[in-house]
Design a protein around this motif. Structure first.
Motif, PDB file in Angstrom:
ATOM      1  N   VAL A 312       0.835  -1.199   0.000  1.00  0.00           N
ATOM      2  CA  VAL A 312       0.000   0.000   0.000  1.00  0.00           C
ATOM      3  C   VAL A 312       0.871   1.251   0.000  1.00  0.00           C
ATOM      4  CG1 VAL A 312      -1.733   1.316   1.287  1.00  0.00           C
ATOM      5  CG2 VAL A 312      -1.942  -1.175   1.102  1.00  0.00           C
ATOM      6  N   TRP A 313       1.913   1.268   0.820  1.00  0.00           N
ATOM      7  CA  TRP A 313       2.830   2.413   0.859  1.00  0.00           C
ATOM      8  C   TRP A 313       3.486   2.649  -0.505  1.00  0.00           C
ATOM      9  CZ3 TRP A 313       4.182   0.982   6.412  1.00  0.00           C
ATOM     10  CH2 TRP A 313       3.831   2.024   7.286  1.00  0.00           C
ATOM     11  N   GLY A 343      -6.771   0.866   4.588  1.00  0.00           N
ATOM     12  CA  GLY A 343      -7.378   2.106   5.057  1.00  0.00           C
ATOM     13  C   GLY A 343      -6.518   2.828   6.076  1.00  0.00           C
ATOM     14  N   ARG A 344      -5.922   2.055   6.977  1.00  0.00           N
ATOM     15  CA  ARG A 344      -5.082   2.676   8.008  1.00  0.00           C
ATOM     16  C   ARG A 344      -3.836   3.310   7.395  1.00  0.00           C
ATOM     17  NH1 ARG A 344      -3.260   5.599  10.786  1.00  0.00           N
ATOM     18  NH2 ARG A 344      -2.470   5.462  12.923  1.00  0.00           N
ATOM     19  N   ILE A 345      -3.196   2.612   6.480  1.00  0.00           N
ATOM     20  CA  ILE A 345      -1.971   3.133   5.865  1.00  0.00           C
ATOM     21  C   ILE A 345      -2.295   4.340   4.998  1.00  0.00           C
ATOM     22  CG2 ILE A 345      -0.039   2.613   4.325  1.00  0.00           C
ATOM     23  CD1 ILE A 345      -0.023   1.231   7.134  1.00  0.00           C
ATOM     24  N   SER A 348      -2.852   7.495   6.884  1.00  0.00           N
ATOM     25  CA  SER A 348      -1.701   8.072   7.578  1.00  0.00           C
ATOM     26  C   SER A 348      -0.837   8.936   6.674  1.00  0.00           C
ATOM     27  CB  SER A 348      -0.826   6.951   8.152  1.00  0.00           C
ATOM     28  OG  SER A 348      -0.135   6.258   7.112  1.00  0.00           O
ATOM     29  N   VAL A 349      -1.114   8.911   5.369  1.00  0.00           N
ATOM     30  CA  VAL A 349      -0.266   9.627   4.406  1.00  0.00           C
ATOM     31  C   VAL A 349      -0.751  11.068   4.266  1.00  0.00           C
ATOM     32  CG1 VAL A 349       0.557   9.678   2.024  1.00  0.00           C
ATOM     33  CG2 VAL A 349       0.202   7.482   3.173  1.00  0.00           C
ATOM     34  N   ARG A 399      -0.754   9.849  -8.426  1.00  0.00           N
ATOM     35  CA  ARG A 399      -0.813   9.309  -7.063  1.00  0.00           C
ATOM     36  C   ARG A 399      -1.105  10.412  -6.032  1.00  0.00           C
ATOM     37  NH1 ARG A 399      -1.185   5.021  -9.666  1.00  0.00           N
ATOM     38  NH2 ARG A 399      -0.215   3.072  -9.000  1.00  0.00           N
ATOM     39  N   ALA A 400      -2.157  11.165  -6.306  1.00  0.00           N
ATOM     40  CA  ALA A 400      -2.549  12.244  -5.407  1.00  0.00           C
ATOM     41  C   ALA A 400      -3.285  11.672  -4.203  1.00  0.00           C
ATOM     42  CB  ALA A 400      -3.436  13.238  -6.144  1.00  0.00           C
ATOM     43  N   THR A 401      -2.756  11.885  -3.019  1.00  0.00           N
ATOM     44  CA  THR A 401      -3.394  11.395  -1.803  1.00  0.00           C
ATOM     45  C   THR A 401      -4.478  12.370  -1.357  1.00  0.00           C
ATOM     46  OG1 THR A 401      -1.634  12.435  -0.537  1.00  0.00           O
ATOM     47  CG2 THR A 401      -1.387  10.102  -1.038  1.00  0.00           C
ATOM     48  N   ARG A 402      -5.484  11.835  -0.656  1.00  0.00           N
ATOM     49  CA  ARG A 402      -6.603  12.640  -0.142  1.00  0.00           C
ATOM     50  C   ARG A 402      -7.263  13.461  -1.241  1.00  0.00           C
ATOM     51  NH1 ARG A 402      -6.168  12.947   5.797  1.00  0.00           N
ATOM     52  NH2 ARG A 402      -4.400  11.632   6.346  1.00  0.00           N
ATOM     53  N   CYS A 403      -7.413  12.829  -2.403  1.00  0.00           N
ATOM     54  CA  CYS A 403      -8.037  13.499  -3.553  1.00  0.00           C
ATOM     55  C   CYS A 403      -8.757  12.452  -4.393  1.00  0.00           C
ATOM     56  CB  CYS A 403      -6.979  14.224  -4.382  1.00  0.00           C
ATOM     57  SG  CYS A 403      -7.639  15.038  -5.856  1.00  0.00           S
ATOM     58  N   PRO A 404     -10.005  12.117  -4.062  1.00  0.00           N
ATOM     59  CA  PRO A 404     -10.726  11.110  -4.851  1.00  0.00           C
ATOM     60  C   PRO A 404     -10.841  11.512  -6.319  1.00  0.00           C
ATOM     61  CG  PRO A 404     -11.910  11.637  -2.830  1.00  0.00           C
ATOM     62  CD  PRO A 404     -10.808  12.644  -2.953  1.00  0.00           C
ATOM     63  N   ILE A 405     -10.744  10.522  -7.179  1.00  0.00           N
ATOM     64  CA  ILE A 405     -10.927  10.733  -8.612  1.00  0.00           C
ATOM     65  C   ILE A 405     -12.240  10.056  -9.001  1.00  0.00           C
ATOM     66  CG2 ILE A 405      -9.976  10.357 -10.923  1.00  0.00           C
ATOM     67  CD1 ILE A 405      -7.210   9.997  -9.457  1.00  0.00           C
ATOM     68  N   TYR A 406     -13.240  10.847  -9.333  1.00  0.00           N
ATOM     69  CA  TYR A 406     -14.546  10.329  -9.735  1.00  0.00           C
ATOM     70  C   TYR A 406     -14.587  10.318 -11.252  1.00  0.00           C
ATOM     71  CZ  TYR A 406     -15.589  11.665  -4.892  1.00  0.00           C
ATOM     72  OH  TYR A 406     -15.567  11.816  -3.525  1.00  0.00           O
ATOM     73  N   ALA A 407     -14.513   9.132 -11.842  1.00  0.00           N
ATOM     74  CA  ALA A 407     -14.447   8.996 -13.298  1.00  0.00           C
ATOM     75  C   ALA A 407     -15.795   8.517 -13.842  1.00  0.00           C
ATOM     76  CB  ALA A 407     -13.347   8.022 -13.691  1.00  0.00           C
ATOM     77  N   PHE A 408     -16.438   9.346 -14.626  1.00  0.00           N
ATOM     78  CA  PHE A 408     -17.716   8.994 -15.253  1.00  0.00           C
ATOM     79  C   PHE A 408     -17.476   8.641 -16.711  1.00  0.00           C
ATOM     80  CE2 PHE A 408     -19.040  11.256 -11.522  1.00  0.00           C
ATOM     81  CZ  PHE A 408     -20.264  10.698 -11.178  1.00  0.00           C
ATOM     82  N   THR A 409     -18.060   7.531 -17.138  1.00  0.00           N
ATOM     83  CA  THR A 409     -17.904   7.076 -18.519  1.00  0.00           C
ATOM     84  C   THR A 409     -19.208   6.472 -19.014  1.00  0.00           C
ATOM     85  OG1 THR A 409     -16.609   5.650 -20.007  1.00  0.00           O
ATOM     86  CG2 THR A 409     -17.040   4.801 -17.793  1.00  0.00           C
TER      87      THR A 409
END
Length: 480
Positions: A312-313, A343-345, A348-349, A399-409
């Motif tokens: 995960v890291w 989820g825990r790892i 923590s980022v 690899r953007a952390t704390r930034c969900p990517i919502y992909a609509f297709t």
């Protein structure tokens, strides 16, 4: 078409995807439903242990459970590939250190009371030089070659063990002349194409040409499935960059790979493969032995938890369960432990992104700006619309952390392919004639399903018409 969710509401958002392998322990409809609702993203079918009737039945069952639960996952067919195995014995044999044993790649008989065992690879006698090592049964038995002819490979037992029927043979450092696809593989691929499989994993890939052979096979049958190259031997490591470039994704298959290379090299190879795949914007899977002890135990070892954390890291796209969910006693618990550790790892980022990713085009730089803006706002995400899946893959490679990517297709194939991609939550939705209507529809869906709340801000990557010119844009919009 109403948007089809690939995942659970926002509280279950996870960057790292989970693959499970279907088998007796997970094939029951009730267990399948529990696994799908628990958050698995891809179901693997291992054709080394499956016939066509079972495979068809399982594909239909998975899709039926997905339809019933309203949560959709992708299907991966793992093609067996060429394997070298010993033949059948009348009874298992206990080998002793320094005992001589003959491996017969061609029909023959024993000499001077030396144990003779058939092998299913006719070229063995030409490929292995005197002094080379032959590993049998996942490396539990080690043989040294002391003499060869085209019809006979005489070996001395270095590490003894119990030899049974049809044991797998590894030839570390030896380039073998085996086809990329066997007759069985081609029949399995044809079945997978007919059933609409999303991914094909090709075993024992040695060079980029192996990928091209499967690619032609799929193209001839009209399949848009993606190809996953399994890295399992030293030839694959030597040709790693070329293989990654030719494939759509890569699996670091640590079972055979850990036999082919010194154990201490395995973490370095895994890191090299993950880093190379991110650089080339290809999904990468870390597989084998992640929760091996949980085949029998209800809890993992501390080392296994650290192993998952390491994957995960490293921001591998996916982590995979094999025996844990095929024959293991605790398939659901394995998925739950993977989720907990991931989820825990991930939690923590700190915020950030992959600054080392080569940005080749202005569109790449625009996507980097989108994720930077979303991260600076906080509690935001990027909404992107795609038909091919390429834009979300580039966003993922950042690899953007704390930034969900919502992909609509609106492309069902792209929707399922994106289920393997790190940090991307794909949704299948019809696109309206007007872009603004499509954006509003996407926002309404995210709000309705609890992914966002009124007052949140989202960054939208889209294009607009300026006269006859199409312009790429980033929009910052509130959720209303």
């Amino acid at each position: 078409m109403n948007p089809a969710p690939a995942s659970l509401p926002k509280e279950a958002y996870r960057l790292t995807k989970i693959i499970f392998t279907l088998g007796p322990a997970s094939a029951d409809e009730k267990m399948l439903e529990q696994l799908i609702l628990a958050g698995v993203d891809v179901c693997r079918l291992n054709m080394a242990h499956a016939d066509h009737a079972w495979t068809r039945n399982m594909i239909q069952r998975v899709r039926a459970v997905c339809a019933r639960t309203g949560r959709h996952i992708a299907l991966l067919m793992d093609v067996k590939g060429p394997e070298i195995r010993t033949g059948d014995l009348a009874a298992p044999v206990e080998l002793a250190v320094d005992q001589l044993i003959d491996l017969l790649p061609q029909p023959g008989e024993s000499e001077h009371r030396i144990l003779a065992v058939s092998v299913n690879y006719p070229g063995l006698g030409q490929d292995v030089p005197v002094g080379s090592t032959i590993l049998v049964d996942s490396g539990l038995i080690r043989l040294e070659v002391v003499a060869t002819t085209p019809a006979r490979v005489r070996c001395r037992v270095v590490v003894a063990g119990r030899l049974g029927n049809r044991r797998h043979i590894n030839l570390p450092g030896i380039k073998v002349r085996l086809p990329a696809l066997t007759a069985k593989d081609r029949a399995d691929v044809a079945l997978g194409v007919a059933e609409g499989i999303d991914f094909f994993a090709l075993s024992f890939v040695r060079e980029a040409d192996d990928i091209d052979i499967l690619r032609r096979c799929l193209t001839e049958q009209g399949s848009t499935a993606r190809i996953i190259a399994k890295i399992e031997d030293q030839s694959a490591i030597a040709n790693l960059d070329e293989i990654i470039a030719a494939a759509d994704a890569v699996m670091v298959a640590r079972g055979d790979l850990g036999i082919e290379v010194p154990m201490e090299e395995l973490p370095l190879i895994q890191k090299r493969a993950v880093d190379a795949c991110i650089r080339l914007r290809k999904p990468v899977i870390v597989a084998t032995h992640l929760l091996e002890s949980m085949i029998q135990s209800p809890v993992p070892t501390r080392a296994e938890v650290s192993d998952i954390a390491s994957a995960v890291w490293s921001t591998a796209d996916a982590i995979m369960l094999s025996g844990e969910t095929t024959t293991g006693r605790y398939p659901l618990e394995c998925v739950q432990f993977m989720k907990r550790v991931a989820g825990r790892i991930e939690g923590s980022v700190t915020k950030g992104y992959n600054t080392a990713l080569p940005l080749k085009t202005h569109k790449d730089r625009l996507l980097r700006s989108a994720i930077t803006l979303a991260q600076e706002i906080g509690e935001s995400g990027v909404v992107v619309f795609t038909r091919s899946g390429l834009l979300p893959q580039t966003l993922s490679a950042l690899r953007a952390t704390r930034c969900p990517i919502y992909a609509f297709t609106d492309n069902p194939h792209a929707f399922r392919h994106l289920l393997l991609v790190w940090g991307v939550e794909p949704f299948l939705m019809d696109f309206a004639p007007q872009p603004e209507e499509t954006i509003r529809g996407a926002f309404a869906y995210l709000l309705r399903r609890g992914w966002v709340q009124p007052g949140d801000w989202l960054v939208v990557v889209t294009n607009v018409l300026a006269g006859e010119q199409t312009i790429d844009t980033i929009q910052l919009r509130p959720v209303e």
